[in-house]
Design a protein around this motif. Structure first.
Motif, short mmCIF file in Angstrom:
data_model
loop_
_atom_site.label_atom_id
_atom_site.label_comp_id
_atom_site.label_asym_id
_atom_site.label_seq_id
_atom_site.Cartn_x
_atom_site.Cartn_y
_atom_site.Cartn_z
N ILE A 10 39.61 4.84 31.74
CA ILE A 10 38.74 5.96 32.14
C ILE A 10 37.39 5.44 32.61
O ILE A 10 36.85 5.87 33.63
N PHE A 11 36.83 4.47 31.91
CA PHE A 11 35.54 3.89 32.28
C PHE A 11 35.63 3.22 33.65
O PHE A 11 34.78 3.43 34.51
N LEU A 12 36.67 2.42 33.87
CA LEU A 12 36.82 1.71 35.14
C LEU A 12 37.04 2.67 36.30
O LEU A 12 36.50 2.48 37.38
N VAL A 13 37.82 3.71 36.10
CA VAL A 13 38.04 4.70 37.16
C VAL A 13 36.73 5.41 37.48
O VAL A 13 36.40 5.64 38.63
N GLY A 14 35.95 5.73 36.48
CA GLY A 14 34.67 6.40 36.69
C GLY A 14 33.65 5.53 37.40
O GLY A 14 32.74 6.02 38.03
N CYS A 15 33.80 4.20 37.32
CA CYS A 15 32.87 3.27 37.95
C CYS A 15 33.26 2.91 39.38
O CYS A 15 32.50 2.28 40.08
N ALA A 16 34.46 3.29 39.79
CA ALA A 16 34.92 2.94 41.13
C ALA A 16 34.07 3.67 42.17
O ALA A 16 33.72 4.83 41.98
N PRO A 17 33.70 2.96 43.25
CA PRO A 17 32.90 3.62 44.29
C PRO A 17 33.65 4.80 44.90
O PRO A 17 34.84 4.72 45.17
N LYS A 18 32.93 5.88 45.08
CA LYS A 18 33.52 7.09 45.64
C LYS A 18 33.75 6.91 47.14
O LYS A 18 32.89 6.41 47.85
N SER A 24 35.43 14.06 60.88
CA SER A 24 35.96 13.31 62.03
C SER A 24 37.13 12.41 61.65
O SER A 24 37.84 11.91 62.51
N GLY A 25 37.30 12.14 60.35
CA GLY A 25 38.35 11.23 59.89
C GLY A 25 37.81 9.90 59.42
O GLY A 25 38.55 9.07 58.90
N LEU A 26 36.50 9.68 59.57
CA LEU A 26 35.88 8.46 59.07
C LEU A 26 35.86 8.51 57.55
O LEU A 26 35.61 9.56 56.96
N GLN A 27 36.14 7.38 56.92
CA GLN A 27 36.01 7.26 55.48
C GLN A 27 35.04 6.12 55.19
O GLN A 27 35.03 5.12 55.90
N TYR A 28 34.21 6.31 54.16
CA TYR A 28 33.31 5.23 53.80
C TYR A 28 33.04 5.26 52.30
O TYR A 28 33.23 6.27 51.63
N ARG A 29 32.61 4.10 51.82
CA ARG A 29 32.15 4.00 50.44
C ARG A 29 30.85 3.22 50.46
O ARG A 29 30.64 2.34 51.28
N ILE A 30 29.97 3.59 49.56
CA ILE A 30 28.70 2.89 49.44
C ILE A 30 28.91 1.71 48.51
O ILE A 30 29.26 1.87 47.34
N GLU A 91 17.47 1.94 53.93
CA GLU A 91 17.24 0.51 54.09
C GLU A 91 17.83 -0.27 52.91
O GLU A 91 17.65 0.12 51.76
N GLY A 92 18.55 -1.34 53.23
CA GLY A 92 19.19 -2.17 52.21
C GLY A 92 20.56 -1.68 51.80
O GLY A 92 21.29 -2.38 51.10
N GLU A 93 20.94 -0.48 52.23
CA GLU A 93 22.25 0.08 51.85
C GLU A 93 23.37 -0.64 52.59
O GLU A 93 23.22 -1.03 53.75
N ILE A 94 24.47 -0.81 51.90
CA ILE A 94 25.67 -1.39 52.50
C ILE A 94 26.78 -0.36 52.37
O ILE A 94 27.03 0.16 51.28
N ARG A 95 27.42 -0.09 53.49
CA ARG A 95 28.58 0.82 53.51
C ARG A 95 29.77 0.10 54.10
O ARG A 95 29.64 -0.72 55.00
#
Length: 131
Positions: A10-18, A24-30, A91-95
């Motif tokens: 449960i902890f690991l699933v909750g920590c996974a990036p959303k 448009s169909g684009l998917q991304y995670r931060i 600024e500094g964000e990675i996607r």
């Protein structure tokens, strides 16, 4: 012991990036959060990016460069996927973008890519140019 394993899962699933899916169909995670104002249409930004196939084969990257690429968001200077993926970044964000073929069509970019390929593009927003 089973309860401990269950709690760990449960902890690991909750920590996974959303993963965010756009209309448009684009998917991304931060991958890494940034700071400051969010980039928007009309902003000029400097970015580092790596474009690859889903299997990890790199097609293009400027991550090892000292020169980020300058892009005008909404200025038709990047693929539709990159243009859309930059909006809202700080600024500094990675996607990490997962881009369907119709969002990465651009003549000669990246070279030698099948037009039916889903691409993965990792973007780091270096900075937003002050207006």
């Amino acid at each position: 012991m089973k309860a401990l394993v269950f709690i760990a899962i449960i902890f690991l699933v909750g920590c996974a990036p959303k993963i965010v899916s756009t209309p448009s169909g684009l998917q991304y995670r931060i991958v890494q959060k940034g700071s400051g104002a969010a980039a928007k249409a009309g902003d000029e930004v400097f970015i580092y990016e790596t474009t690859s196939y889903r299997n990890g084969t790199v097609l293009y990257s400027n991550y090892d460069s000292t020169s980020p690429v300058r892009v005008l968001i909404g200025g038709n200077q990047a693929t539709q996927a990159v243009d859309e993926g930059l909006r809202g970044m700080r600024e500094g964000e990675i996607r990490e973008l997962t881009c369907p073929p119709y969002l990465v069509k651009r003549k000669g970019y990246p070279p030698n890519v099948s037009p039916d390929s889903t691409l993965v593009i990792k973007i780091r927003l270096d900075r937003i140019v002050a207006k």
